[in-house]
Design a protein around this motif. Structure first.
Motif, short mmCIF file in Angstrom:
data_model
loop_
_atom_site.label_atom_id
_atom_site.label_comp_id
_atom_site.label_asym_id
_atom_site.label_seq_id
_atom_site.Cartn_x
_atom_site.Cartn_y
_atom_site.Cartn_z
N SER A 74 0.92 -1.27 -0.06
CA SER A 74 0.05 0.00 0.07
C SER A 74 0.97 1.29 -0.15
O SER A 74 0.46 2.20 -0.63
N ALA A 75 1.83 1.29 0.89
CA ALA A 75 2.76 2.42 0.75
C ALA A 75 3.64 2.61 -0.37
O ALA A 75 3.79 3.80 -0.91
N THR A 76 3.70 1.46 -1.11
CA THR A 76 4.37 1.65 -2.57
C THR A 76 3.58 2.23 -3.45
O THR A 76 3.97 3.10 -4.26
N ARG A 77 2.20 1.57 -3.50
CA ARG A 77 1.16 2.04 -4.35
C ARG A 77 1.03 3.60 -4.14
O ARG A 77 1.04 4.51 -5.40
N SER A 78 0.89 4.03 -2.87
CA SER A 78 0.86 5.62 -2.66
C SER A 78 2.02 6.47 -3.22
O SER A 78 1.85 7.52 -3.55
N ALA A 79 3.11 5.93 -3.15
CA ALA A 79 4.42 6.79 -3.33
C ALA A 79 4.26 6.81 -4.83
O ALA A 79 4.64 7.80 -5.68
N GLU A 80 3.85 5.60 -5.54
CA GLU A 80 3.94 5.60 -7.06
C GLU A 80 2.88 6.59 -7.68
O GLU A 80 3.16 7.03 -8.63
N VAL A 85 1.58 11.57 -10.42
CA VAL A 85 1.15 12.87 -10.69
C VAL A 85 2.07 13.92 -10.89
O VAL A 85 1.77 14.98 -11.58
N ASP A 86 3.10 13.89 -10.01
CA ASP A 86 4.17 14.93 -10.10
C ASP A 86 4.49 14.90 -11.88
O ASP A 86 4.76 16.00 -12.12
N LEU A 87 4.72 13.37 -12.35
CA LEU A 87 5.05 13.74 -13.60
C LEU A 87 4.42 14.07 -14.55
O LEU A 87 4.66 14.85 -15.48
N THR A 88 2.85 14.04 -14.37
CA THR A 88 1.99 14.42 -15.30
C THR A 88 1.91 15.96 -15.31
O THR A 88 1.64 16.75 -16.26
N THR A 89 2.22 16.39 -14.05
CA THR A 89 2.47 18.11 -14.19
C THR A 89 3.59 18.61 -14.76
O THR A 89 3.57 19.57 -15.44
N ILE A 90 4.60 17.85 -14.81
CA ILE A 90 5.94 18.30 -15.53
C ILE A 90 5.60 18.19 -17.02
O ILE A 90 6.12 19.05 -17.75
N LEU A 91 4.91 16.88 -17.31
CA LEU A 91 4.52 17.06 -18.81
C LEU A 91 3.73 18.25 -19.36
O LEU A 91 3.71 18.34 -20.44
N THR A 92 2.74 18.72 -18.38
CA THR A 92 1.99 19.54 -18.74
C THR A 92 2.87 20.82 -19.09
O THR A 92 2.45 21.65 -20.10
N PHE A 93 3.69 20.99 -18.20
CA PHE A 93 4.66 22.22 -18.28
C PHE A 93 5.52 22.09 -19.91
O PHE A 93 5.53 23.24 -20.67
N ARG A 94 5.98 20.97 -19.99
CA ARG A 94 6.50 20.66 -21.34
C ARG A 94 5.72 21.01 -22.61
O ARG A 94 6.07 21.48 -23.42
N ARG A 110 -0.98 8.33 -18.94
CA ARG A 110 -0.36 8.13 -17.63
C ARG A 110 -1.66 8.14 -16.44
O ARG A 110 -1.92 7.38 -15.39
N TRP A 111 -2.77 8.94 -16.60
CA TRP A 111 -3.91 9.03 -15.88
C TRP A 111 -4.66 7.79 -15.92
O TRP A 111 -5.16 7.24 -15.06
N ASN A 112 -5.02 7.36 -17.16
CA ASN A 112 -5.98 6.26 -17.50
C ASN A 112 -5.53 4.96 -16.93
O ASN A 112 -6.30 4.24 -16.53
N LYS A 147 -9.56 16.56 -9.07
CA LYS A 147 -9.17 18.15 -8.88
C LYS A 147 -7.72 18.56 -9.56
O LYS A 147 -7.79 19.36 -10.61
N ILE A 148 -6.91 17.77 -9.50
CA ILE A 148 -5.62 17.91 -9.91
C ILE A 148 -5.55 17.74 -11.31
O ILE A 148 -5.19 18.43 -12.44
N ARG A 149 -6.37 16.62 -11.94
CA ARG A 149 -6.54 16.18 -13.37
C ARG A 149 -7.20 17.35 -14.04
O ARG A 149 -6.76 17.53 -14.97
N ALA A 150 -8.23 17.93 -13.27
CA ALA A 150 -8.93 19.08 -14.12
C ALA A 150 -8.06 20.19 -14.08
O ALA A 150 -8.19 20.91 -15.16
N THR A 151 -7.25 20.62 -13.09
CA THR A 151 -6.39 21.74 -13.32
C THR A 151 -5.64 21.39 -14.64
O THR A 151 -5.23 22.38 -15.33
N GLN A 152 -4.94 20.24 -14.54
CA GLN A 152 -4.12 19.89 -15.85
C GLN A 152 -4.83 20.15 -17.19
O GLN A 152 -4.22 20.75 -18.22
N GLN A 153 -5.90 19.79 -17.11
CA GLN A 153 -6.57 19.69 -18.34
C GLN A 153 -6.92 21.17 -18.75
O GLN A 153 -7.19 21.63 -19.77
#
Length: 643
Positions: A74-80, A85-94, A110-112, A147-153
């Protein structure tokens, strides 16, 4: 050692052996030995119980380790999830900086495929853990990620980094980090607790097992010794009492005890009572008292069953004689009633039902007679009703199949109910009103023909011989009713023949008048037919008539239509009607089809185009052409040119 000393030593050993053997005998020849072996087995089973307890503790440790594995996964899945999510934010900037279409697709993937899948795995793992706080953190995480997904979109659509750098977006990222960290901390806390419990359990297992073993062995040994002495003492007491009974002396009942031998004492006391009951039983049978309730050995065993069977057979013989006399006297009694009251069906029914209720010890009854003069409307007419020694005067008619009486008529067999439906019938007396508990409904049949129904209600059950008696009496009643009906039918036929002769004369006059009216009606119909034919001929010569499919394609047009529009038949067939009516494109789906599908016509005034491009105003009437199922299959349009 001298010979005397050896003999003394041997004597002491023999004495000690006998003393030990007095309390402990490990053989199956005596009750004492069997009990001893039984309690030794208890000790053996105690050891097995301790070993099984140890095995259970091992399984518990294994389950705890599985819980630790769930915590780590569970801890591993949470960290992943946090990293993705951080990676998708970076890709949005790119994407905003490079405008490369690869990044939006990668973010969606990544999201789906990654984030949602790992979120589902995390939810499944935490559900297995069963910790409310962990489940709550996962629930909040699941609710926060959209909410984070909606912000990225939104940032991708606006191609603006200001959306990602807004204070609200940063707070969402911080809150995601807080949820992930809190979840991880709680999982670490749970893992620490489980590890501590494992270590504590592991340290306690040897001591617990040892203590359980010692206690089980000591307790089993003490109980065995105590029970052996108690059982021996009680057996000696019972042996004396049994010897007295074997000599023919019946002692008083033995006092009950609280130990396991109490069942033997009860059996001996029961034996004494049964032996005394045999004497009483023989005396009662000798007096002819077969109804006295006597149970010897509870009517079981060879002796008990034989005595009970003998009494039952004597009772049956006496009861059968009593029932036979009752049956024969009843048949004779009602046969006499039928002979003396065979001229009026109402009086006969009233007399019969009152006597039936009293003779069968019923509380209420009624007789229905079949009225089949009209074969299409057969009725069951209530002719007699009786309750609590009072004649009841009511009027009631039932149809075949209506109620239980009608059902008995259709099934042509009796109906006996020991559980009567609520509010079906009630019995009234001076003390109040109560529903009966037993109901008998029997058809009165003769040669497989139903002439009526007998209905009896009682607080007591109807025995099979009661039912047989009612059916037998019913046959006699049916025979009498048949004779009455034949007599009444003969009289009715004579009256009917006279009445029909008078009616026939009146009908001849009426038929003559009807013939004159029919001739006048035919002349009027011929006149109207000529008028309608002239109207149709006038319409076909002046109106433009089109037939079309439901999509508006023309299938036929009359000569008037060709003449008025200058179009030939080849010009119009398979063409859209909008060639003539330019507004038909919008009228067809919005006005014409809804009206025609509702089986109504649609009318309007509009312009019709000629082949040379000129137009003229006309009156349109759209009507549906339906098939044999009244479903529209085509559209007919009749148009009249307006002056």
């Amino acid at each position: 050692m001298s010979k005397k000393e050896q003999q003394a030593t041997g004597t002491n050993k023999e004495f000690n052996r006998r003393k030990i053997h007095r309390y402990i005998r490990a053989d199956f020849k005596t009750l004492q030995g069997r009990i001893t072996i039984g309690f030794l087995l208890i000790g053996f089973f105690a050891i097995i119980m301790l070993l099984s307890s140890h095995f259970i503790w091992k399984n518990q440790l294994k389950k705890s380790r599985n819980l630790i594995a769930l915590n780590k996964n569970s801890a591993t899945r949470s960290a992943e999830i946090q990293q993705l999510v951080d990676l998708t934010t970076i890709l949005t900037f790119r994407y905003i900086s490079t405008q490369d279409d690869f990044f939006p697709k990668d973010i969606e993937k990544r999201w789906n495929k990654d984030i949602n899948a790992k979120l589902d795995e995390l939810d499944s793992l935490t559900q297995k853990l069963g910790n409310d706080e962990v489940i709550l953190y996962v629930t909040k995480l699941t609710e926060h990620l959209p909410k984070i997904r909606a912000t990225q979109q939104e940032a991708l659509e606006q191609q603006s980094t200001e959306v990602l750098n807004s204070e609200e977006t940063i707070n969402d990222i911080i809150h995601l980090t807080f949820l992930s960290t809190s979840l991880k901390d709680k999982l670490n806390q749970l893992e620490a607790q489980v590890l501590a419990e494992i270590e504590a359990t592991k340290d306690r297992i040897p001591y617990i097992l040892g203590v359980e073993f010692i206690i089980s062995l000591i307790v089993s040994t003490l109980i065995a010794l105590f029970i052996i002495q108690t059982v021996l003492r009680r057996i000696k007491y019972l042996k004396v009492k049994i010897r007295e009974m074997s000599e023919g002396n019946l002692p008083e009942e033995l006092p009950h005890s609280q130990d396991e031998l109490n069942s033997i004492i009860k059996a001996l006391n029961e034996l004494v009572r049964n032996l005394k009951g045999i004497t009483h039983f023989a005396e009662e049978v000798g007096k002819g008292q077969f109804d006295t309730e006597i149970t010897v050995f509870e009517n079981q065993g060879h002796l008990g069953e034989s005595l009970a069977e003998m009494r039952t057979k004597l009772q049956n013989v006496a009861e059968q004689d009593k029932r036979r006399v009752w049956f024969n006297e009843g048949v004779a009694k009602f046969g006499d009633i039928l002979r003396k009251n065979n001229d009026n069906i109402e009086d006969l029914s009233a007399k019969l039902i009152s006597e039936l209720v009293n003779y069968t010890n019923s509380n209420q009854g009624s007789i229905f007679i079949v009225d089949n003069q009209d074969e299409r409307n057969i009725k069951l007419v209530l002719k007699g009703a009786y309750a609590y020694q009072r004649q009841k005067y009511v009027e009631k008619e039932l149809a075949p199949g209506q109620g239980l009486v009608g059902q008995a008529y259709l099934e042509r067999d009796h109906i006996y109910l020991s559980e009567i439906p609520e509010e079906y019938i009630s019995i009234r007396s001076g003390l109040g009103e109560a529903p009966p508990t037993h109901l008998l409904i029997s058809p009165m049949k003769l040669n497989d023909e139903i002439f009526g129904i007998i209905e009896l209600a009682s607080f007591k059950p109807f025995e099979p011989y009661h039912i047989e008696f009612i059916e037998k009496v019913g046959e006699s009643i049916a025979s009498t009713i048949q004779g009455l009906q034949v007599s009444l039918e003969t009289k009715s036929l004579l009256e009917e023949s006279q009445m029909k002769a008078e009616q026939l004369q009146a009908q001849e006059e009426e038929m003559r008048q009807n013939a004159e009216e029919l001739e006048a009606t035919q002349e009027e119909m011929e006149r109207q037919g000529r008028e309608i034919g002239a109207f149709k001929n006038a319409i076909s010569q002046s109106a433009m008539i089109f037939e079309m499919e439901q999509d508006g394609s023309i299938t036929s047009a009359n000569p008037v239509a060709e003449s008025k529009t200058k179009f030939t038949s080849d010009d119009l067939i398979n063409k859209q009607f909008s060639l003539l009516d330019s507004n038909f494109i919008t009228d067809l789906p919005e006005k014409v089809l809804p009206a025609l599908q509702a089986n109504e016509s649609f009318k309007k005034i509009d312009k019709i185009s000629r082949k040379d491009g000129t137009t003229f105003e006309a009156y349109f009437d759209y009507m549906p052409i339906v098939d044999e199922n009244q479903q529209m299959k085509k559209i007919m349009c009749m148009a009249l040119e307006l002056p």
